[in-house]
Design a protein around this motif. Structure first.
Motif, mmCIF file in Angstrom:
data_model
loop_
_atom_site.group_PDB
_atom_site.id
_atom_site.type_symbol
_atom_site.label_atom_id
_atom_site.label_comp_id
_atom_site.label_asym_id
_atom_site.label_seq_id
_atom_site.Cartn_x
_atom_site.Cartn_y
_atom_site.Cartn_z
ATOM 1 N N LYS A 450 -1.459 -8.636 8.187
ATOM 2 C CA LYS A 450 -1.278 -7.186 8.222
ATOM 3 C C LYS A 450 -2.103 -6.533 7.120
ATOM 4 O O LYS A 450 -2.424 -7.149 6.102
ATOM 5 C CB LYS A 450 0.192 -6.797 8.030
ATOM 6 C CG LYS A 450 1.122 -7.166 9.177
ATOM 7 C CD LYS A 450 2.548 -6.737 8.841
ATOM 8 C CE LYS A 450 3.540 -7.158 9.922
ATOM 9 N NZ LYS A 450 3.355 -6.361 11.159
ATOM 10 N N LEU A 451 -2.402 -5.247 7.360
ATOM 11 C CA LEU A 451 -2.973 -4.403 6.324
ATOM 12 C C LEU A 451 -1.876 -3.519 5.755
ATOM 13 O O LEU A 451 -1.094 -2.927 6.509
ATOM 14 C CB LEU A 451 -4.085 -3.498 6.883
ATOM 15 C CG LEU A 451 -5.461 -4.096 7.134
ATOM 16 C CD1 LEU A 451 -6.419 -2.994 7.578
ATOM 17 C CD2 LEU A 451 -6.011 -4.790 5.902
ATOM 18 N N TYR A 452 -1.826 -3.429 4.437
ATOM 19 C CA TYR A 452 -0.873 -2.554 3.758
ATOM 20 C C TYR A 452 -1.667 -1.435 3.087
ATOM 21 O O TYR A 452 -2.512 -1.690 2.221
ATOM 22 C CB TYR A 452 -0.068 -3.351 2.733
ATOM 23 C CG TYR A 452 0.868 -4.347 3.378
ATOM 24 C CD1 TYR A 452 2.193 -4.005 3.644
ATOM 25 C CD2 TYR A 452 0.427 -5.609 3.759
ATOM 26 C CE1 TYR A 452 3.064 -4.906 4.255
ATOM 27 C CE2 TYR A 452 1.291 -6.516 4.365
ATOM 28 C CZ TYR A 452 2.606 -6.150 4.613
ATOM 29 O OH TYR A 452 3.461 -7.042 5.223
ATOM 30 N N VAL A 453 -1.393 -0.206 3.510
ATOM 31 C CA VAL A 453 -2.213 0.943 3.109
ATOM 32 C C VAL A 453 -1.318 2.009 2.494
ATOM 33 O O VAL A 453 -0.240 2.320 3.015
ATOM 34 C CB VAL A 453 -2.980 1.513 4.323
ATOM 35 C CG1 VAL A 453 -3.817 2.713 3.914
ATOM 36 C CG2 VAL A 453 -3.868 0.438 4.948
ATOM 37 N N TYR A 454 -1.801 2.596 1.408
ATOM 38 C CA TYR A 454 -1.127 3.713 0.749
ATOM 39 C C TYR A 454 -1.839 4.982 1.203
ATOM 40 O O TYR A 454 -2.967 5.249 0.807
ATOM 41 C CB TYR A 454 -1.237 3.532 -0.768
ATOM 42 C CG TYR A 454 -0.318 4.383 -1.602
ATOM 43 C CD1 TYR A 454 0.878 3.891 -2.100
ATOM 44 C CD2 TYR A 454 -0.665 5.691 -1.926
ATOM 45 C CE1 TYR A 454 1.710 4.662 -2.903
ATOM 46 C CE2 TYR A 454 0.156 6.473 -2.717
ATOM 47 C CZ TYR A 454 1.350 5.959 -3.204
ATOM 48 O OH TYR A 454 2.161 6.730 -3.989
ATOM 49 N N ASN A 455 -1.166 5.759 2.080
ATOM 50 C CA ASN A 455 -1.808 6.895 2.744
ATOM 51 C C ASN A 455 -1.228 8.210 2.236
ATOM 52 O O ASN A 455 -0.222 8.692 2.736
ATOM 53 C CB ASN A 455 -1.610 6.761 4.256
ATOM 54 C CG ASN A 455 -2.347 7.806 5.074
ATOM 55 O OD1 ASN A 455 -2.085 7.966 6.250
ATOM 56 N ND2 ASN A 455 -3.284 8.525 4.487
ATOM 57 N N ASP A 456 -1.880 8.788 1.202
ATOM 58 C CA ASP A 456 -1.454 10.070 0.630
ATOM 59 C C ASP A 456 0.042 10.082 0.306
ATOM 60 O O ASP A 456 0.764 11.028 0.634
ATOM 61 C CB ASP A 456 -1.803 11.220 1.576
ATOM 62 C CG ASP A 456 -3.256 11.615 1.466
ATOM 63 O OD1 ASP A 456 -3.859 11.359 0.409
ATOM 64 O OD2 ASP A 456 -3.794 12.188 2.426
ATOM 65 N N GLY A 457 0.510 9.010 -0.324
ATOM 66 C CA GLY A 457 1.889 8.937 -0.768
ATOM 67 C C GLY A 457 2.806 8.158 0.149
ATOM 68 O O GLY A 457 3.924 7.817 -0.253
ATOM 69 N N PHE A 458 2.385 7.859 1.374
ATOM 70 C CA PHE A 458 3.231 7.145 2.335
ATOM 71 C C PHE A 458 2.804 5.679 2.435
ATOM 72 O O PHE A 458 1.619 5.347 2.351
ATOM 73 C CB PHE A 458 3.160 7.802 3.712
ATOM 74 C CG PHE A 458 3.892 9.110 3.785
ATOM 75 C CD1 PHE A 458 5.221 9.165 4.180
ATOM 76 C CD2 PHE A 458 3.260 10.292 3.433
ATOM 77 C CE1 PHE A 458 5.900 10.365 4.230
ATOM 78 C CE2 PHE A 458 3.927 11.503 3.484
ATOM 79 C CZ PHE A 458 5.255 11.543 3.883
ATOM 80 N N LEU A 459 3.791 4.815 2.638
ATOM 81 C CA LEU A 459 3.551 3.382 2.774
ATOM 82 C C LEU A 459 3.391 3.054 4.252
ATOM 83 O O LEU A 459 4.317 3.248 5.050
ATOM 84 C CB LEU A 459 4.716 2.590 2.173
ATOM 85 C CG LEU A 459 5.187 3.024 0.774
ATOM 86 C CD1 LEU A 459 6.288 2.096 0.286
ATOM 87 C CD2 LEU A 459 4.036 3.072 -0.208
ATOM 88 N N ILE A 460 2.208 2.536 4.622
ATOM 89 C CA ILE A 460 1.873 2.287 6.034
ATOM 90 C C ILE A 460 1.331 0.867 6.160
ATOM 91 O O ILE A 460 0.641 0.364 5.258
ATOM 92 C CB ILE A 460 0.810 3.298 6.526
ATOM 93 C CG1 ILE A 460 1.371 4.727 6.462
ATOM 94 C CG2 ILE A 460 0.351 2.992 7.944
ATOM 95 C CD1 ILE A 460 0.368 5.786 6.860
ATOM 96 N N ASN A 461 1.621 0.208 7.284
ATOM 97 C CA ASN A 461 0.979 -1.075 7.548
ATOM 98 C C ASN A 461 0.454 -1.131 8.974
ATOM 99 O O ASN A 461 0.863 -0.356 9.846
ATOM 100 C CB ASN A 461 1.912 -2.252 7.238
ATOM 101 C CG ASN A 461 3.156 -2.271 8.096
ATOM 102 O OD1 ASN A 461 3.103 -2.090 9.309
ATOM 103 N ND2 ASN A 461 4.319 -2.489 7.468
ATOM 104 N N TYR A 462 -0.471 -2.059 9.207
ATOM 105 C CA TYR A 462 -1.152 -2.227 10.493
ATOM 106 C C TYR A 462 -1.160 -3.703 10.867
ATOM 107 O O TYR A 462 -1.401 -4.575 10.015
ATOM 108 C CB TYR A 462 -2.610 -1.770 10.423
ATOM 109 C CG TYR A 462 -2.838 -0.316 10.078
ATOM 110 C CD1 TYR A 462 -3.072 0.627 11.077
ATOM 111 C CD2 TYR A 462 -2.865 0.113 8.757
ATOM 112 C CE1 TYR A 462 -3.313 1.958 10.758
ATOM 113 C CE2 TYR A 462 -3.100 1.442 8.428
ATOM 114 C CZ TYR A 462 -3.324 2.363 9.441
ATOM 115 O OH TYR A 462 -3.560 3.674 9.118
ATOM 116 N N ASP A 463 -0.929 -3.992 12.138
ATOM 117 C CA ASP A 463 -1.127 -5.346 12.658
ATOM 118 C C ASP A 463 -2.600 -5.541 12.985
ATOM 119 O O ASP A 463 -3.254 -4.642 13.539
ATOM 120 C CB ASP A 463 -0.287 -5.567 13.915
ATOM 121 C CG ASP A 463 1.193 -5.674 13.611
ATOM 122 O OD1 ASP A 463 1.537 -6.327 12.617
ATOM 123 O OD2 ASP A 463 2.006 -5.098 14.362
#
Length: 502
Positions: A450-463
């Protein structure tokens, strides 16, 4: 008395009805027709003025009835002509629609019942107008006025239906055609995706038995970072080692200035992170930017205001090592586009610990160095052809660098890859949707792919979805100028392409 034959006949028919109760008052003799065609009628009436007035009223009423009859007959003929004309137009339009859209049902405005309803409403409007002229009581006038408004509203609705029925059908048909086209396109894309998807057994944690990145899934928004919405810059993720010793999740928001890294939290499980419980919060106090990562339970980051690399033991929040990265720029020199203070960007994957940066020698192009995770010494270095400030971010997966650029406020593209095992560059086009505009920290986890991304304050991940080994990276590689070398000698940075070895 002379009269028209039709009027006389009607008069003689009605006269007995009026004088039914007084048969002795009238005696009449009907002579034959004379030479001019006129009937001679002799009527002997009593000398009674009241009776004569009744006869005059009867004759006047008879004339009114005949006039109304002729008027209604004329209207009936007019309606017959209108109906015939409408039927012919309906037939013509029906043929036209059949020729353009075989099998389409007829419009409501072409239905005989629809036309009959329209004629009935027109007749109702006329009758309401007549009643209005004859009504003399105020209450009746108000009732008639309400009736007229209802008839007018019904007529408007009917007209709108007639005008919009065909156009509405055409619009609906076009929408259906568009949806069918999209469905077919989705089916084709699904078939292509299934044909190229990794078809072997599921990838084991830390496995690189695939042909490279194929697709990034939809973003999964976990939550807002624990410090709040104003902390837009930062990073988060899991341990990026192939086989981490723990299942820690870490979150490290920067201060509101988007640079200073002072606090971070550790959560022992995904549920603890979601529920914000059972966490450890540590004060750092000397981090710079959002390029940090966690590898084998150590956090790596850029030491504040320097080109130094720092290593902190997460078990005790202790700084265990600080080492300078030779030639690397710092203090926001050659950071990613729209992501300041990312001069040193650390990454971990199945092949080890990496640092992504730029140098003055490389003229700002992205440089990849593999580090010894114990000593932070540079083991090997590769130079890419991509200008680092033109990229929005990058990450490593199985020794391959994947670089991103922003397409819009809601989408990124993974457009470039560099394979460190072959020193080969590739052009890609893998779309990545985002919830908000800027991706600050991008960290890959080999354990769950997975990718773990910090998107303008929000915690997001991608398969992530990978290609099969047979397919490899799908696009043609980028040819390099001859005479260039990407690999470095142990412990020394490689020279940029084009520089000769002394």
């Amino acid at each position: 008395m002379q009269s028209d034959p039709a009027l006389l006949a009607s008069f003689l028919l009605l006269l007995p009805l009026v004088l039914l109760g007084q048969p002795q008052l009238v005696r009449s003799t009907l002579n034959s027709m004379d030479e001019s065609g006129t009937f001679q009628c002799v009527v002997h009436l009593p000398n009674n003025s009241i009776f004569l007035q009744q006869l005059e009223l009867l004759q006047s009423t008879l004339q009114d009835l005949i006039g109304k009859y002729e008027q209604q007959l004329s209207r009936a003929k007019e309606y017959a002509y209108i109906t015939e004309d409408q039927d012919s137009r309906t037939l013509e339009l029906s043929h036209m629609l059949d020729s353009r859209n075989p099998g389409v049902t007829e419009s409501q405005s072409d239905n005989p019942a629809f036309n009959l309803l329209r004629l009935q409403l027109e007749r109702a409007q006329e009758l309401a107008a007549q009643l209005q002229t004859k009504a003399g009581v105020s209450g009746a006038m108000e009732l008639i006025h309400q009736l007229q408004n209802q008839i007018i509203n019904a007529s408007l609705v009917l007209k709108l239906l007639a005008d919009s029925d065909y156009q509405s059908f055409r619009t609906l048909q076009e929408e259906v055609d568009v949806l069918e086209g999209r469905l077919s396109e989705c089916e084709r894309e699904k078939e292509q995706e299934q044909s190229s998807r990794y078809t072997g057994p599921p990838l084991a944690p830390g496995s690189c038995t695939h042909g490279g990145l194929q697709k990034v899934g939809r973003p999964l928004v976990l939550k807002l970072n624990w410090r709040g919405l104003q902390y837009k810059a930062g990073a988060w993720g899991r341990d990026s080692a192939p086989n981490p010793s723990s299942s820690l999740y870490w979150v490290s928001p920067l201060r509101a200035d988007g640079r200073y890294f002072d606090y971070y939290r550790l959560h022992k499980s995904y549920d603890d992170l979601v529920l914000l419980k059972h966490y450890e919060q540590w004060k750092m106090g000397y981090g710079d930017g959002s390029g940090n990562t966690v590898y084998k339970n150590f956090m790596y980051f850029n030491y504040y205001g320097t080109r130094d690399m720092a290593k902190v033991d997460l078990s005790s929040n202790t700084l265990v090592l600080r080492r300078s990265l030779p030639g690397a720029t710092y203090n926001n020199r050659f950071s990613y586009a729209a992501v300041p203070w990312t001069t040193l960007d650390f990454a971990g994957d199945e092949k080890g610990l990496w640092v992504l940066y730029a140098t003055e020698e490389s003229k700002g192009n992205l440089v990849i160095s593999r580090l010894n995770d114990s000593t932070l010494e540079v083991e090997q270095t590769w130079y890419t052809s991509q200008y680092k400030p033109a990229l929005s971010g990058a990450f490593m997966a199985c020794g391959v660098l994947y670089a991103l650029r922003s397409l819009s406020t809601r989408q990124e593209e993974i457009f470039y890859a560099y394979d460190t095992s072959t020193s080969q560059e590739y052009r890609l086009s893998i779309r990545l949707d985002k919830m908000l505009e800027t991706l600050h920290g991008i960290n890959y986890c080999p354990w769950d792919h997975k990718l773990y991304v910090y998107n303008d304050g929000f915690l997001i991940n991608y398969d992530l979805t990978f290609l099969t080994l047979q397919e490899k990276l799908p696009n043609s590689p980028i040819k390099k100028p001859s005479g260039t070398s990407a690999l470095s000698k142990p412990g020394k940075p490689a020279r940029p392409p084009g520089q000769e070895t002394p």
